[in-house]
Design a protein around this motif. Structure first.
Motif, PDB file in Angstrom:
ATOM      1  N   UNK A 102       0.845  -1.196   0.000  1.00 36.29           N
ATOM      2  CA  UNK A 102       0.000   0.000   0.000  1.00 36.29           C
ATOM      3  C   UNK A 102       0.883   1.250   0.000  1.00 36.29           C
ATOM      4  N   UNK A 103       0.270   2.398  -0.211  1.00 36.20           N
ATOM      5  CA  UNK A 103       1.047   3.637  -0.335  1.00 36.20           C
ATOM      6  C   UNK A 103       1.881   3.937   0.908  1.00 36.20           C
ATOM      7  N   UNK A 104       1.359   3.618   2.074  1.00 36.42           N
ATOM      8  CA  UNK A 104       2.108   3.853   3.326  1.00 36.42           C
ATOM      9  C   UNK A 104       2.490   2.532   3.995  1.00 36.42           C
ATOM     10  N   UNK A 105       2.651   1.490   3.192  1.00 35.30           N
ATOM     11  CA  UNK A 105       2.966   0.171   3.719  1.00 35.30           C
ATOM     12  C   UNK A 105       4.449  -0.033   3.978  1.00 35.30           C
ATOM     13  N   UNK A 106       4.805  -1.169   4.544  1.00 32.32           N
ATOM     14  CA  UNK A 106       6.204  -1.474   4.890  1.00 32.32           C
ATOM     15  C   UNK A 106       7.150  -1.437   3.689  1.00 32.32           C
ATOM     16  N   UNK A 107       6.690  -1.873   2.520  1.00 27.21           N
ATOM     17  CA  UNK A 107       7.571  -1.910   1.355  1.00 27.21           C
ATOM     18  C   UNK A 107       7.969  -0.507   0.920  1.00 27.21           C
ATOM     19  N   UNK A 108       7.032   0.421   0.913  1.00 25.82           N
ATOM     20  CA  UNK A 108       7.355   1.795   0.552  1.00 25.82           C
ATOM     21  C   UNK A 108       8.249   2.449   1.601  1.00 25.82           C
ATOM     22  N   UNK A 109       7.985   2.160   2.869  1.00 25.86           N
ATOM     23  CA  UNK A 109       8.847   2.704   3.922  1.00 25.86           C
ATOM     24  C   UNK A 109      10.279   2.204   3.775  1.00 25.86           C
ATOM     25  N   UNK A 110      10.433   0.935   3.423  1.00 23.77           N
ATOM     26  CA  UNK A 110      11.766   0.359   3.248  1.00 23.77           C
ATOM     27  C   UNK A 110      12.485   1.004   2.059  1.00 23.77           C
ATOM     28  N   UNK A 111      11.769   1.175   0.936  1.00 28.29           N
ATOM     29  CA  UNK A 111      12.383   1.779  -0.246  1.00 28.29           C
ATOM     30  C   UNK A 111      12.810   3.219   0.004  1.00 28.29           C
ATOM     31  N   UNK A 112      12.019   3.960   0.762  1.00 28.15           N
ATOM     32  CA  UNK A 112      12.356   5.354   1.078  1.00 28.15           C
ATOM     33  C   UNK A 112      13.574   5.409   1.996  1.00 28.15           C
ATOM     34  N   UNK A 113      13.614   4.525   2.981  1.00 33.52           N
ATOM     35  CA  UNK A 113      14.755   4.517   3.907  1.00 33.52           C
ATOM     36  C   UNK A 113      16.047   4.096   3.219  1.00 33.52           C
ATOM     37  N   UNK A 114      15.952   3.207   2.242  1.00 36.34           N
ATOM     38  CA  UNK A 114      17.142   2.783   1.505  1.00 36.34           C
ATOM     39  C   UNK A 114      17.561   3.786   0.450  1.00 36.34           C
ATOM     40  N   UNK A 115      16.752   4.811   0.250  1.00 35.33           N
ATOM     41  CA  UNK A 115      17.068   5.829  -0.735  1.00 35.33           C
ATOM     42  C   UNK A 115      16.737   5.448  -2.156  1.00 35.33           C
ATOM     43  N   UNK A 116      16.021   4.343  -2.334  1.00 30.47           N
ATOM     44  CA  UNK A 116      15.638   3.909  -3.679  1.00 30.47           C
ATOM     45  C   UNK A 116      14.594   4.836  -4.275  1.00 30.47           C
ATOM     46  N   UNK A 117      13.723   5.363  -3.432  1.00 31.14           N
ATOM     47  CA  UNK A 117      12.662   6.254  -3.886  1.00 31.14           C
ATOM     48  C   UNK A 117      12.471   7.378  -2.881  1.00 31.14           C
ATOM     49  N   UNK A 118      12.189   8.555  -3.410  1.00 25.55           N
ATOM     50  CA  UNK A 118      11.944   9.698  -2.530  1.00 25.55           C
ATOM     51  C   UNK A 118      10.493   9.786  -2.095  1.00 25.55           C
ATOM     52  N   UNK A 119       9.613   9.301  -2.917  1.00 26.43           N
ATOM     53  CA  UNK A 119       8.178   9.335  -2.643  1.00 26.43           C
ATOM     54  C   UNK A 119       7.610   7.925  -2.694  1.00 26.43           C
TER      55      UNK A 119
END
Length: 311
Positions: free
Chosen positions: A141-158
């Motif tokens: 989901x938009x605010x799910x664990x996968x998006x949080x992980x990608x943002x923390x790893x710097x893979x995605x800004x949004x």
């Protein structure tokens, strides 16, 4: 004399009838729960029978009008969606399953803990598809664990809106189908490989055949019947795909119905209590499934060429 009479008596006893007697329960259950509903579905498909508000319309005989209406709808679009979702999940499934089956069945490799790994890869098959879809819905989901992980790893800004894009949603459906069924496919293919005479592999190795040559020239031809079985059953399951996209897209087939399958389309008619249209779509789905299964069978077995050659 007594022994001769007993021998003659034993010869006269027919055991063939017991085979038919034991088959009676199967045919009785099939006739009651499969054949009669199938005939009833075809019968209902010839009638106009739906509910408009609190008013029941029909049943009124309309002939093939329901079939005409189905073909004038987005049937081909939903058929295309279903086939795309199946192919996305099946291609990696069959590749990974073949590799794992060859590894696990090769005694020369002597893989340690193979029983443990076979149990692990089969476990997703035990989980209910609806539960699996709910888990992926929460993870991606938009605010799910996968998006949080990608943002923390710097893979995605949004946050990446996986479920708002066509191929993002289709990819998740394909990934879930792959994860749920590759273990079952691996077990079937591994059982087929283990059933091959080991002397064939030994002879190929002695003749200097490499691993890839052994796989293409020995393994695949000998397990071809099981491979065809896996392909046809997977195709039938793919055409009947419902619960994963239904739960993942909240029954909407979003975005823009690009994830709506044939069974989801059928469910919409059943939900609206349009039994005539639902019956017509069921018959069409039955014909499509039978036709595609026969095409796959004859293409892979070459049955048509053999008959042509004999004639």
């Amino acid at each position: 004399m007594v022994n001769e009479k007993r021998a003659k008596t034993r010869k006269k006893i027919s055991y063939g009838k017991w085979g038919y007697i034991f088959l009676i329960p199967f045919f009785a259950i099939y006739f009651i729960f499969s054949f009669i509903p199938l005939v009833n579905t075809f019968y209902n498909s010839l009638f106009e029978n739906y509910r408009s508000g609190l008013t029941q319309i029909g049943p009124n005989f309309v002939g093939l009008e329901n079939y005409v209406s189905i073909f004038q709808s987005d049937l081909l679009k939903y058929l295309g969606n279903t086939m795309i979702l199946w192919i996305i999940g099946f291609i990696p499934q069959i590749i990974i399953s073949l590799i794992l089956a060859v590894w696990f069945a090769d005694f020369r490799m002597r893989l340690k803990g193979s029983t443990f790994f076979k149990t692990i890869i089969y476990l997703p098959n035990v989980i209910m598809a609806a539960s699996f879809a709910m888990l992926f819905f929460a993870l991606f989901s938009d605010d799910g664990p996968m998006n949080n992980l990608l943002i923390r790893l710097g893979v995605s800004n949004n946050p990446i809106r996986f479920l708002a894009t066509v191929w993002g949603t289709r990819g998740l459906v394909g990934l879930m189908n792959f994860m749920m069924w590759f273990g079952n496919t691996t077990i079937l293919l591994m059982a087929a490989i283990l059933g091959v005479d080991a002397s064939l592999f030994e002879a190929a190795s002695i003749d200097g055949a490499k691993s890839l040559q052994i796989f293409t020239k020995v393994t695949m031809p000998t397990i071809k019947p099981i491979f065809i079985y896996v392909l046809i059953t997977s195709l039938i399951g793919g055409l009947q795909m419902f619960d994963v996209p239904q739960v993942l897209t909240n029954a909407k087939g979003s975005p823009d119905r690009t994830s709506t399958t044939l069974i989801m389309f059928l469910n919409n008619h059943l939900y609206s209590k349009n039994y005539g249209m639902a019956g017509a779509l069921s018959v069409i789905l039955f014909v499509i499934t039978a036709a595609l299964s026969l095409v796959v069978f004859f293409v892979l077995t070459g049955a048509g060429k053999k008959r042509g050659g004999q004639s």
